[in-house]
Design a protein around this motif. Structure first.
Motif, PDB file in Angstrom:
ATOM      1  N   GLN A 141       4.225  -8.457  -6.327  1.00 20.89           N
ATOM      2  CA  GLN A 141       3.846  -7.369  -7.237  1.00 20.89           C
ATOM      3  C   GLN A 141       2.602  -7.745  -8.042  1.00 20.89           C
ATOM      4  O   GLN A 141       1.758  -6.896  -8.313  1.00 20.89           O
ATOM      5  N   GLN A 163      -0.321  -7.089  -5.718  1.00 24.64           N
ATOM      6  CA  GLN A 163      -0.499  -5.648  -5.500  1.00 24.64           C
ATOM      7  C   GLN A 163      -1.086  -4.979  -6.734  1.00 24.64           C
ATOM      8  O   GLN A 163      -1.945  -4.087  -6.626  1.00 24.64           O
ATOM      9  N   THR A 164      -0.641  -5.421  -7.916  1.00 19.15           N
ATOM     10  CA  THR A 164      -1.157  -4.858  -9.160  1.00 19.15           C
ATOM     11  C   THR A 164      -2.623  -5.215  -9.340  1.00 19.15           C
ATOM     12  O   THR A 164      -3.434  -4.377  -9.736  1.00 19.15           O
ATOM     13  N   THR A 200       3.371   0.343  -4.056  1.00 18.69           N
ATOM     14  CA  THR A 200       2.633   0.461  -5.311  1.00 18.69           C
ATOM     15  C   THR A 200       2.267   1.918  -5.582  1.00 18.69           C
ATOM     16  O   THR A 200       2.412   2.405  -6.694  1.00 18.69           O
ATOM     17  N   ILE A 232       5.741  -7.299 -14.472  1.00 18.14           N
ATOM     18  CA  ILE A 232       5.528  -7.770 -13.104  1.00 18.14           C
ATOM     19  C   ILE A 232       6.659  -8.729 -12.758  1.00 18.14           C
ATOM     20  O   ILE A 232       6.898  -9.705 -13.459  1.00 18.14           O
TER      21      ILE A 232
END
Length: 197
Positions: free
Chosen positions: A112, A115-116, A184, A107
């Protein structure tokens, strides 16, 4: 051909996932998921890995982790090795339970990371197993929604601080409802890792 080494360093964040060999189940009943979480807690304690989120499906799992001492590989060996041994003993099988080495995606930034986290928590919704992320009891989404207390090994503070100043879980739940963003989706599509089913 040798596998490339994992990219890992102190305080690196990773999205870790693995699925059953030949896409077979890795969890056969609810007590297996409880066992996996126990193995997770033990591996965290011995390797100083922080778990920020998790989701356990039938044939795969997702973890969002912080590798405080750059020892992600040791953590994953302990977790999968201990879990596989106990499951194999219980159901009378031998050999690997997982398809191979767990995948880890480094990451790179806070965007990010969020989003993850969302991708992990909406996994059961995308698979048609529940209506909303906090309905899936084998995920950390309920902790972020303020429905249940987080286990001692689950570090929710970092993400909660990103949504500070709102009602518990309020903005985070709204964020989940936005769904997975295009970037993503593209990443997991390119890596052929969109493994929700």
């Amino acid at each position: 051909m040798p596998r490339p080494p994992r990219i890992d360093f102190e305080n690196a964040f990773h999205h870790v996932m693995n699925r059953g060999a030949a896409r077979q189940p890795i969890f056969f009943q609810d007590q297996d998921r409880t066992l996996f979480l126990d193995c997770l807690a033990q591996a965290c304690a011995t390797t100083q890995i922080d778990i920020l989120s998790y989701c356990l499906m039938d044939n795969h799992f997702h973890l969002l982790v912080r590798s405080r001492n750059a020892n992600l590989s040791t953590f994953l060996k302990q977790l999968s090795g201990r879990y596989t041994r106990v499951i194999n003993d219980r159901i009378g099988r031998d050999g690997p339970l997982f398809r191979g080495r767990a995948t880890s995606i480094l990451i790179k930034d806070d965007a990010q990371l969020l989003q993850t986290m969302r991708y992990i928590h909406i996994n059961p919704v995308a698979a048609g197993l529940c209506q909303s992320p906090e309905c899936w009891c084998w995920s950390s989404a309920r902790c972020y929604a303020g429905q249940v207390a987080a286990s001692p090994w689950l570090d929710v503070k970092l993400i909660q601080d990103m949504f500070a100043g709102t009602a518990p879980g309020g903005d985070y739940q709204a964020f989940l409802l936005e769904g997975v963003d295009l970037e993503t989706k593209k990443l997991y599509g390119q890596l052929n890792l969109d493994d929700r089913a």
